[in-house]
Write a protein that holds these residues in place. Sequence first.
Motif, PDB file in Angstrom:
ATOM      1  N   GLY A 174       0.775  -1.101   0.031  1.00 24.76           N
ATOM      2  CA  GLY A 174       0.079  -0.042   0.000  1.00 24.76           C
ATOM      3  C   GLY A 174       0.680   1.053  -0.068  1.00 24.76           C
ATOM      4  N   ASN A 175       0.143   2.296   0.819  1.00 22.98           N
ATOM      5  CA  ASN A 175       0.918   3.583   0.526  1.00 22.98           C
ATOM      6  C   ASN A 175       1.247   4.059   1.732  1.00 22.98           C
ATOM      7  OD1 ASN A 175      -1.644   4.403   1.801  1.00 22.98           O
ATOM      8  ND2 ASN A 175      -2.425   4.439  -0.310  1.00 22.98           N
ATOM      9  N   SER A 176       1.230   5.368   2.236  1.00 23.55           N
ATOM     10  CA  SER A 176       1.554   5.761   3.592  1.00 23.55           C
ATOM     11  C   SER A 176       0.962   5.142   4.942  1.00 23.55           C
ATOM     12  CB  SER A 176       1.485   7.486   3.703  1.00 23.55           C
ATOM     13  OG  SER A 176       2.370   7.820   2.748  1.00 23.55           O
ATOM     14  N   LEU A 177      -0.164   4.943   4.521  1.00 22.11           N
ATOM     15  CA  LEU A 177      -0.878   4.399   5.802  1.00 22.11           C
ATOM     16  C   LEU A 177      -0.390   2.900   5.978  1.00 22.11           C
ATOM     17  CD1 LEU A 177      -3.272   4.380   7.942  1.00 22.11           C
ATOM     18  CD2 LEU A 177      -4.759   3.417   6.109  1.00 22.11           C
ATOM     19  N   THR A 178      -0.135   2.029   5.030  1.00 24.92           N
ATOM     20  CA  THR A 178       0.744   0.749   5.126  1.00 24.92           C
ATOM     21  C   THR A 178       1.909   0.848   5.711  1.00 24.92           C
ATOM     22  OG1 THR A 178      -0.820  -0.146   3.852  1.00 24.92           O
ATOM     23  CG2 THR A 178       1.161  -1.416   4.119  1.00 24.92           C
ATOM     24  N   ALA A 179       2.769   1.849   5.129  1.00 23.60           N
ATOM     25  CA  ALA A 179       4.153   2.104   5.532  1.00 23.60           C
ATOM     26  C   ALA A 179       4.161   2.696   7.093  1.00 23.60           C
ATOM     27  CB  ALA A 179       4.771   3.471   4.447  1.00 23.60           C
ATOM     28  N   GLY A 180       3.232   3.437   7.365  1.00 26.13           N
ATOM     29  CA  GLY A 180       3.373   3.575   8.877  1.00 26.13           C
ATOM     30  C   GLY A 180       3.828   4.910   9.305  1.00 26.13           C
ATOM     31  N   TYR A 181       3.567   5.959   8.317  1.00 26.50           N
ATOM     32  CA  TYR A 181       4.238   7.242   8.368  1.00 26.50           C
ATOM     33  C   TYR A 181       3.849   7.789   9.623  1.00 26.50           C
ATOM     34  CZ  TYR A 181       4.871  12.101   7.755  1.00 26.50           C
ATOM     35  OH  TYR A 181       5.363  13.747   7.960  1.00 26.50           O
ATOM     36  N   SER A 185       5.135   5.523   0.828  1.00 24.18           N
ATOM     37  CA  SER A 185       4.458   6.528   0.997  1.00 24.18           C
ATOM     38  C   SER A 185       4.368   7.194  -0.529  1.00 24.18           C
ATOM     39  CB  SER A 185       5.325   7.564   1.972  1.00 24.18           C
ATOM     40  OG  SER A 185       5.490   7.057   3.175  1.00 24.18           O
ATOM     41  N   GLY A 186       3.128   7.884  -0.590  1.00 25.74           N
ATOM     42  CA  GLY A 186       2.760   8.438  -1.701  1.00 25.74           C
ATOM     43  C   GLY A 186       2.697   7.593  -2.853  1.00 25.74           C
ATOM     44  N   GLU A 187       2.292   6.326  -2.811  1.00 23.39           N
ATOM     45  CA  GLU A 187       2.074   5.505  -3.825  1.00 23.39           C
ATOM     46  C   GLU A 187       0.741   5.847  -4.721  1.00 23.39           C
ATOM     47  OE1 GLU A 187       3.511   4.035  -6.126  1.00 23.39           O
ATOM     48  OE2 GLU A 187       4.114   1.885  -5.195  1.00 23.39           O
ATOM     49  N   THR A 188       0.750   5.628  -5.863  1.00 27.95           N
ATOM     50  CA  THR A 188      -0.475   5.639  -6.570  1.00 27.95           C
ATOM     51  C   THR A 188      -0.859   4.188  -6.983  1.00 27.95           C
ATOM     52  OG1 THR A 188       0.303   6.028  -8.552  1.00 27.95           O
ATOM     53  CG2 THR A 188      -0.320   7.996  -7.342  1.00 27.95           C
ATOM     54  N   THR A 189      -1.948   3.805  -7.758  1.00 30.01           N
ATOM     55  CA  THR A 189      -2.173   2.589  -8.320  1.00 30.01           C
ATOM     56  C   THR A 189      -1.318   2.197  -9.356  1.00 30.01           C
ATOM     57  OG1 THR A 189      -4.109   3.240  -9.691  1.00 30.01           O
ATOM     58  CG2 THR A 189      -4.773   2.250  -7.517  1.00 30.01           C
ATOM     59  N   ALA A 190      -0.909   3.438 -10.223  1.00 32.91           N
ATOM     60  CA  ALA A 190       0.093   3.281 -11.288  1.00 32.91           C
ATOM     61  C   ALA A 190       1.492   2.868 -10.687  1.00 32.91           C
ATOM     62  CB  ALA A 190       0.127   4.634 -12.208  1.00 32.91           C
ATOM     63  N   PRO A 220       6.578 -16.221  -3.784  1.00 31.86           N
ATOM     64  CA  PRO A 220       5.251 -16.742  -3.410  1.00 31.86           C
ATOM     65  C   PRO A 220       4.853 -16.013  -2.328  1.00 31.86           C
ATOM     66  CG  PRO A 220       6.109 -18.568  -4.178  1.00 31.86           C
ATOM     67  CD  PRO A 220       7.224 -17.804  -3.957  1.00 31.86           C
ATOM     68  N   VAL A 221       3.542 -15.625  -2.278  1.00 34.45           N
ATOM     69  CA  VAL A 221       2.924 -15.217  -0.807  1.00 34.45           C
ATOM     70  C   VAL A 221       1.690 -16.010  -0.437  1.00 34.45           C
ATOM     71  CG1 VAL A 221       3.841 -13.035  -1.034  1.00 34.45           C
ATOM     72  CG2 VAL A 221       1.551 -13.268  -1.923  1.00 34.45           C
ATOM     73  N   ALA A 222       1.050 -16.152   0.551  1.00 34.93           N
ATOM     74  CA  ALA A 222      -0.008 -16.647   1.264  1.00 34.93           C
ATOM     75  C   ALA A 222      -1.161 -15.725   1.252  1.00 34.93           C
ATOM     76  CB  ALA A 222       0.135 -17.316   2.573  1.00 34.93           C
ATOM     77  N   VAL A 223      -0.934 -14.862   1.598  1.00 32.23           N
ATOM     78  CA  VAL A 223      -2.031 -13.745   1.435  1.00 32.23           C
ATOM     79  C   VAL A 223      -1.567 -12.232   1.139  1.00 32.23           C
ATOM     80  CG1 VAL A 223      -3.717 -12.415   2.884  1.00 32.23           C
ATOM     81  CG2 VAL A 223      -2.889 -14.872   3.636  1.00 32.23           C
ATOM     82  N   PHE A 224      -2.128 -11.743   0.447  1.00 30.99           N
ATOM     83  CA  PHE A 224      -1.779 -10.332  -0.232  1.00 30.99           C
ATOM     84  C   PHE A 224      -2.874  -9.268   0.186  1.00 30.99           C
ATOM     85  CE2 PHE A 224      -1.398  -7.072  -3.551  1.00 30.99           C
ATOM     86  CZ  PHE A 224      -0.181  -6.912  -3.623  1.00 30.99           C
ATOM     87  N   VAL A 225      -2.344  -8.375   1.037  1.00 27.01           N
ATOM     88  CA  VAL A 225      -3.333  -7.295   1.294  1.00 27.01           C
ATOM     89  C   VAL A 225      -3.256  -5.968   0.402  1.00 27.01           C
ATOM     90  CG1 VAL A 225      -4.305  -5.779   3.123  1.00 27.01           C
ATOM     91  CG2 VAL A 225      -3.452  -8.293   3.549  1.00 27.01           C
ATOM     92  N   LEU A 226      -4.062  -5.847  -0.458  1.00 30.99           N
ATOM     93  CA  LEU A 226      -3.911  -4.514  -1.223  1.00 30.99           C
ATOM     94  C   LEU A 226      -4.571  -3.255  -0.815  1.00 30.99           C
ATOM     95  CD1 LEU A 226      -3.191  -3.136  -4.016  1.00 30.99           C
ATOM     96  CD2 LEU A 226      -5.057  -4.554  -4.965  1.00 30.99           C
ATOM     97  N   GLU A 227      -3.849  -2.121  -0.441  1.00 33.31           N
ATOM     98  CA  GLU A 227      -4.329  -0.937   0.104  1.00 33.31           C
ATOM     99  C   GLU A 227      -3.640   0.017  -0.936  1.00 33.31           C
ATOM    100  OE1 GLU A 227      -3.947   2.615   1.501  1.00 33.31           O
ATOM    101  OE2 GLU A 227      -2.451   1.461   2.561  1.00 33.31           O
TER     102      GLU A 227
END
Length: 237
Positions: A62-69, A100-105, A118-125
């Motif tokens: 994800g973005n800043s929220l996931t990164a924990g700014y 931080s600052g990530e967009t979908t692009a 490989p991952v078992a679970v992918f959380v997309l934010e």
Amino acid sequence: MKFLHVRQTAYSLISGLMLLLTAWGCGSSDKKNESTATTDSSKATNTQLATPAKKPIILFYGNSLTAGYGVEPAQAFPALVGQKIDSAGLNYQVVNAGLSGETTAGGKSRISWVMRQPVAVFVLELGGNDGLRGVPLKDTRQNLQAIVDTVRLKSPQATIVLAGMQIPPNLGTDYTREFRGLFKELADKNKLVLIPFLLEGVGGIAKLNQPDGIHPTPAGHKLVANTVWGVLKPVLK
């Protein structure tokens, strides 16, 4: 990216969300202040993904929220979810790939690199910055779909969890409504697990956000972690 608690006063929450999206969407000032945190996060992610995991991976993307700014890495919601996983005696490794600052692009452009194992679970934010910038919803939808498709290609057995987002109505009610709905549409289309709104109970509440009124405090991250855990726990068990 995001502030809006659907059960709170709509106007105040929309204002809070607009501030959040503005800060997370403005590239230069945020990235200057966040460069050290982002670099550290990238190094950690690189190290974790470069070595074969001993446990199945839960990847937060994800973005800043996931990164924990603005908070310590251990206080960000992905780390708190990891603590809940450990406490439940579940055998998973949490990897934080927030930027931080990530967009979908941007997320689309780096997903293949991140999915080197490989991952078992992918959380997309992702998606809030798109909404702030008025990115055509068609593009946001296509970018998120491309990320989902890449995860499915690299890790066919992975469970994908999509975090729903909301934006302020400054771009018009139609855009706002369609943006809010596109997450459920993608979840239904791709059979994803949906978190209806990631910042439920946190967005727009001053005491749960840092002095900038934008980023969650450690207490705010705890509530976000509870929201995520409520959806993720049944998946892991």
